[in-house]
Design a protein around this motif. Structure first.
Motif, PDB file in Angstrom:
ATOM      1  N   GLN A 217       0.869  15.946   7.906  1.00  0.00           N
ATOM      2  CA  GLN A 217       0.743  14.811   7.012  1.00  0.00           C
ATOM      3  C   GLN A 217      -0.187  13.767   7.619  1.00  0.00           C
ATOM      4  OE1 GLN A 217       4.577  13.263   5.932  1.00  0.00           O
ATOM      5  NE2 GLN A 217       5.246  15.193   5.054  1.00  0.00           N
ATOM      6  N   ALA A 218      -0.881  13.049   6.737  1.00  0.00           N
ATOM      7  CA  ALA A 218      -1.758  11.968   7.187  1.00  0.00           C
ATOM      8  C   ALA A 218      -0.919  10.873   7.823  1.00  0.00           C
ATOM      9  CB  ALA A 218      -2.531  11.400   5.995  1.00  0.00           C
ATOM     10  N   PRO A 219      -1.485  10.120   8.765  1.00  0.00           N
ATOM     11  CA  PRO A 219      -0.718   8.999   9.325  1.00  0.00           C
ATOM     12  C   PRO A 219      -0.328   8.031   8.213  1.00  0.00           C
ATOM     13  CG  PRO A 219      -2.786   9.347  10.525  1.00  0.00           C
ATOM     14  CD  PRO A 219      -2.816  10.229   9.313  1.00  0.00           C
ATOM     15  N   GLU A 220       0.862   7.459   8.338  1.00  0.00           N
ATOM     16  CA  GLU A 220       1.328   6.494   7.335  1.00  0.00           C
ATOM     17  C   GLU A 220       0.730   5.145   7.625  1.00  0.00           C
ATOM     18  OE1 GLU A 220       5.353   7.427   5.512  1.00  0.00           O
ATOM     19  OE2 GLU A 220       5.709   7.635   7.659  1.00  0.00           O
ATOM     20  N   GLU A 221       0.484   4.411   6.546  1.00  0.00           N
ATOM     21  CA  GLU A 221      -0.022   3.058   6.689  1.00  0.00           C
ATOM     22  C   GLU A 221       1.156   2.111   6.815  1.00  0.00           C
ATOM     23  OE1 GLU A 221      -3.068   2.063   3.809  1.00  0.00           O
ATOM     24  OE2 GLU A 221      -3.115   4.162   3.271  1.00  0.00           O
ATOM     25  N   GLY A 222       1.048   1.128   7.614  1.00  0.00           N
ATOM     26  CA  GLY A 222       2.142   0.189   7.787  1.00  0.00           C
ATOM     27  C   GLY A 222       1.728  -1.229   7.630  1.00  0.00           C
TER      28      GLY A 222
ATOM     29  N   ARG B  48       0.841  -1.202   0.000  1.00  0.00           N
ATOM     30  CA  ARG B  48       0.000   0.000   0.000  1.00  0.00           C
ATOM     31  C   ARG B  48       0.868   1.241   0.000  1.00  0.00           C
ATOM     32  NH1 ARG B  48      -5.143  -0.643   0.964  1.00  0.00           N
ATOM     33  NH2 ARG B  48      -5.412   1.407   1.889  1.00  0.00           N
ATOM     34  N   GLY B  49       0.224   2.369  -0.231  1.00  0.00           N
ATOM     35  CA  GLY B  49       0.922   3.641  -0.172  1.00  0.00           C
ATOM     36  C   GLY B  49      -0.047   4.779  -0.397  1.00  0.00           C
ATOM     37  N   GLY B  50       0.496   5.990  -0.492  1.00  0.00           N
ATOM     38  CA  GLY B  50      -0.359   7.144  -0.728  1.00  0.00           C
ATOM     39  C   GLY B  50       0.368   8.456  -0.562  1.00  0.00           C
ATOM     40  N   CYS B  51      -0.389   9.520  -0.677  1.00  0.00           N
ATOM     41  CA  CYS B  51       0.161  10.879  -0.630  1.00  0.00           C
ATOM     42  C   CYS B  51       0.338  11.362   0.808  1.00  0.00           C
ATOM     43  CB  CYS B  51      -0.764  11.819  -1.399  1.00  0.00           C
ATOM     44  SG  CYS B  51      -2.354  12.092  -0.577  1.00  0.00           S
ATOM     45  N   GLN B  52       0.872  12.577   0.931  1.00  0.00           N
ATOM     46  CA  GLN B  52       1.121  13.163   2.256  1.00  0.00           C
ATOM     47  C   GLN B  52      -0.147  13.472   3.034  1.00  0.00           C
ATOM     48  OE1 GLN B  52       4.441  16.195   2.563  1.00  0.00           O
ATOM     49  NE2 GLN B  52       3.949  16.308   0.380  1.00  0.00           N
ATOM     50  N   CYS B  53      -1.162  14.020   2.352  1.00  0.00           N
ATOM     51  CA  CYS B  53      -2.348  14.478   3.079  1.00  0.00           C
ATOM     52  C   CYS B  53      -3.377  13.383   3.299  1.00  0.00           C
ATOM     53  CB  CYS B  53      -2.981  15.667   2.359  1.00  0.00           C
ATOM     54  SG  CYS B  53      -3.843  15.271   0.827  1.00  0.00           S
ATOM     55  N   GLY B  54      -3.235  12.241   2.616  1.00  0.00           N
ATOM     56  CA  GLY B  54      -4.159  11.135   2.784  1.00  0.00           C
ATOM     57  C   GLY B  54      -5.346  11.158   1.839  1.00  0.00           C
ATOM     58  N   ALA B  55      -5.438  12.148   0.964  1.00  0.00           N
ATOM     59  CA  ALA B  55      -6.558  12.230   0.026  1.00  0.00           C
ATOM     60  C   ALA B  55      -6.507  11.137  -1.033  1.00  0.00           C
ATOM     61  CB  ALA B  55      -6.592  13.605  -0.646  1.00  0.00           C
ATOM     62  N   VAL B  56      -5.307  10.660  -1.361  1.00  0.00           N
ATOM     63  CA  VAL B  56      -5.144   9.608  -2.367  1.00  0.00           C
ATOM     64  C   VAL B  56      -4.308   8.481  -1.779  1.00  0.00           C
ATOM     65  CG1 VAL B  56      -4.332   9.018  -4.685  1.00  0.00           C
ATOM     66  CG2 VAL B  56      -5.244  11.310  -4.240  1.00  0.00           C
TER      67      VAL B  56
ATOM     68  N   THR C  84       6.307   7.009  -1.733  1.00  0.00           N
ATOM     69  CA  THR C  84       4.905   6.972  -1.319  1.00  0.00           C
ATOM     70  C   THR C  84       4.499   5.621  -0.739  1.00  0.00           C
ATOM     71  OG1 THR C  84       4.011   6.273  -3.477  1.00  0.00           O
ATOM     72  CG2 THR C  84       4.330   8.651  -3.126  1.00  0.00           C
ATOM     73  N   LEU C  85       5.422   4.657  -0.730  1.00  0.00           N
ATOM     74  CA  LEU C  85       5.126   3.334  -0.187  1.00  0.00           C
ATOM     75  C   LEU C  85       4.943   3.396   1.326  1.00  0.00           C
ATOM     76  CD1 LEU C  85       7.853   1.276  -2.098  1.00  0.00           C
ATOM     77  CD2 LEU C  85       5.430   1.509  -2.704  1.00  0.00           C
ATOM     78  N   ALA C  86       4.063   2.560   1.845  1.00  0.00           N
ATOM     79  CA  ALA C  86       3.872   2.487   3.286  1.00  0.00           C
ATOM     80  C   ALA C  86       5.165   2.028   3.959  1.00  0.00           C
ATOM     81  CB  ALA C  86       2.741   1.510   3.612  1.00  0.00           C
TER      82      ALA C  86
ATOM     83  N   ALA D 267      -3.935  16.177  -6.086  1.00  0.00           N
ATOM     84  CA  ALA D 267      -4.316  17.564  -6.376  1.00  0.00           C
ATOM     85  C   ALA D 267      -4.377  18.417  -5.112  1.00  0.00           C
ATOM     86  CB  ALA D 267      -5.666  17.594  -7.090  1.00  0.00           C
ATOM     87  N   THR D 268      -4.493  17.799  -3.950  1.00  0.00           N
ATOM     88  CA  THR D 268      -4.585  18.551  -2.699  1.00  0.00           C
ATOM     89  C   THR D 268      -3.211  18.947  -2.165  1.00  0.00           C
ATOM     90  OG1 THR D 268      -6.632  17.396  -2.149  1.00  0.00           O
ATOM     91  CG2 THR D 268      -5.493  18.518  -0.340  1.00  0.00           C
ATOM     92  N   CYS D 269      -2.302  17.967  -2.039  1.00  0.00           N
ATOM     93  CA  CYS D 269      -1.000  18.261  -1.422  1.00  0.00           C
ATOM     94  C   CYS D 269       0.155  18.282  -2.420  1.00  0.00           C
ATOM     95  CB  CYS D 269      -0.701  17.274  -0.298  1.00  0.00           C
ATOM     96  SG  CYS D 269      -0.468  15.564  -0.822  1.00  0.00           S
ATOM     97  N   GLY D 270      -0.079  17.828  -3.651  1.00  0.00           N
ATOM     98  CA  GLY D 270       0.950  17.882  -4.685  1.00  0.00           C
ATOM     99  C   GLY D 270       1.924  16.717  -4.716  1.00  0.00           C
ATOM    100  N   THR D 271       1.738  15.722  -3.854  1.00  0.00           N
ATOM    101  CA  THR D 271       2.665  14.594  -3.827  1.00  0.00           C
ATOM    102  C   THR D 271       2.716  13.890  -5.182  1.00  0.00           C
ATOM    103  OG1 THR D 271       2.218  14.192  -1.474  1.00  0.00           O
ATOM    104  CG2 THR D 271       3.176  12.364  -2.731  1.00  0.00           C
ATOM    105  N   PRO D 272       3.925  13.743  -5.780  1.00  0.00           N
ATOM    106  CA  PRO D 272       4.036  12.933  -6.998  1.00  0.00           C
ATOM    107  C   PRO D 272       3.801  11.473  -6.636  1.00  0.00           C
ATOM    108  CG  PRO D 272       6.030  14.257  -6.633  1.00  0.00           C
ATOM    109  CD  PRO D 272       5.199  14.334  -5.390  1.00  0.00           C
ATOM    110  N   LEU D 273       2.905  10.792  -7.354  1.00  0.00           N
ATOM    111  CA  LEU D 273       2.541   9.420  -7.018  1.00  0.00           C
ATOM    112  C   LEU D 273       3.048   8.383  -8.008  1.00  0.00           C
ATOM    113  CD1 LEU D 273      -1.124  10.191  -5.971  1.00  0.00           C
ATOM    114  CD2 LEU D 273       0.712   9.413  -4.447  1.00  0.00           C
TER     115      LEU D 273
END
Length: 148
Positions: A143-148, A12-20, A99-101, A79-85
């Protein structure tokens, strides 16, 4: 299996703000590092560490925005925080390793576009320095909490 691809567990993974967020089903993946100028500019970094998988194995939570950086490449970002995914071309998607957990393995098997490698990269073998505990104590992360 295609050259450089190995079996990977689901991740899993995602952006900084957790929107994606994304989830990738287990299967073949290839870890690599791209040094091309497009990847340098897209990440704002010296290179892009990428995990390549078939795009149909990726399930999205939230919708990344895309921009066509060339006639063959689309760059996905939040689009919210700009993190390249990711970088997408054809039926493959190459997810940005940053962006990986936490705990997701990443072991590059190749360097691509080495003709564009920045000349100062080999000098980074010097000693490393940890972040000051005093700085860590006063920083409030949004930043959104990271998934682990």
């Amino acid at each position: 299996m295609t050259k450089g691809f190995t079996d990977h567990p689901a991740f899993r993974g995602g952006c900084q703000c957790g929107a994606v967020r994304y989830a990738v089903a287990a299967g073949p993946a290839k870890d690599s590092v791209c040094h091309c100028r497009m990847c340098q500019r897209a990440t704002g970094n010296a290179f892009a560490p990428l995990v390549e998988v078939k795009a149909d194995r990726v399930r999205w939570e939230g919708t990344p925005r895309e921009w066509a950086s060339s006639t063959v490449a689309w760059r996905g970002f939040c689009a919210t925080c700009g993190t390249p995914l990711y970088y997408r071309s054809g039926d493959s998607i190459e997810l940005m390793a940053g962006t990986l957990a936490p705990g997701t393995g990443f072991a590059p098997v190749s360097n691509t576009s080495v003709e564009s490698r920045v000349d100062w990269l080999p000098s980074l073998t010097g000693p490393g320095h940890e972040t000051s505990p005093a700085l860590i104590a006063k920083v409030q992360s949004f930043q959104a909490p990271e998934e682990g």
